[in-house]
Write a protein that holds these residues in place. Structure first.
Motif, mmCIF file in Angstrom:
data_model
loop_
_atom_site.group_PDB
_atom_site.id
_atom_site.type_symbol
_atom_site.label_atom_id
_atom_site.label_comp_id
_atom_site.label_asym_id
_atom_site.label_seq_id
_atom_site.Cartn_x
_atom_site.Cartn_y
_atom_site.Cartn_z
ATOM 1 N N HIS A 9 8.571 -5.695 -5.342
ATOM 2 C CA HIS A 9 9.502 -5.271 -6.378
ATOM 3 C C HIS A 9 8.916 -4.136 -7.226
ATOM 4 N N PRO A 10 9.759 -3.480 -8.042
ATOM 5 C CA PRO A 10 9.279 -2.362 -8.859
ATOM 6 C C PRO A 10 8.129 -2.765 -9.784
ATOM 7 N N PRO A 11 7.271 -1.797 -10.123
ATOM 8 C CA PRO A 11 6.179 -2.094 -11.055
ATOM 9 C C PRO A 11 6.728 -2.611 -12.385
ATOM 10 N N ARG A 17 3.171 -5.760 -9.415
ATOM 11 C CA ARG A 17 4.480 -5.851 -8.773
ATOM 12 C C ARG A 17 4.678 -7.255 -8.230
ATOM 13 N N ARG A 18 5.849 -7.811 -8.490
ATOM 14 C CA ARG A 18 6.186 -9.130 -7.953
ATOM 15 C C ARG A 18 6.418 -8.971 -6.450
ATOM 16 N N TRP A 59 9.602 -1.843 -0.017
ATOM 17 C CA TRP A 59 9.092 -1.438 -1.325
ATOM 18 C C TRP A 59 10.287 -1.005 -2.164
ATOM 19 N N TYR A 67 0.892 0.491 -8.273
ATOM 20 C CA TYR A 67 0.973 -0.777 -9.008
ATOM 21 C C TYR A 67 0.886 -0.621 -10.521
#
Length: 70
Positions: A9-11, A17-18, A59, A67
């Motif tokens: 997931h997005p930073p 990031r998850r 991504w 990250y």
């Protein structure tokens, strides 16, 4: 179109990031090494090879392998 089973997931605003696998949270990654470890724990021992394989890892938001805080 088939969704990749692993999503990075997005930073976050605090960094990291998850990472999820089919909706299950695997953890919070601060590096590619963390993602590779999550993939290994999920039963994908070739995580390093899979990081750039879109059929396995998607991504979202931001650049891949980035990250730092958004």
């Amino acid at each position: 179109m088939t969704m990749a089973p692993i999503v990075v997931h997005p930073p976050l605003g605090t960094g990291g990031r998850r990472v999820t696998a089919r909706g299950q949270i695997l953890g919070l990654a601060y590096s590619d090494g963390d993602v590779i470890e999550f993939l290994r724990r999920a039963g994908l021992p070739d995580g390093e090879v899979l990081l750039d394989e879109p059929s396995f890892v998607r991504w979202r938001g931001g650049r891949a392998h980035h990250y730092e805080a958004a």
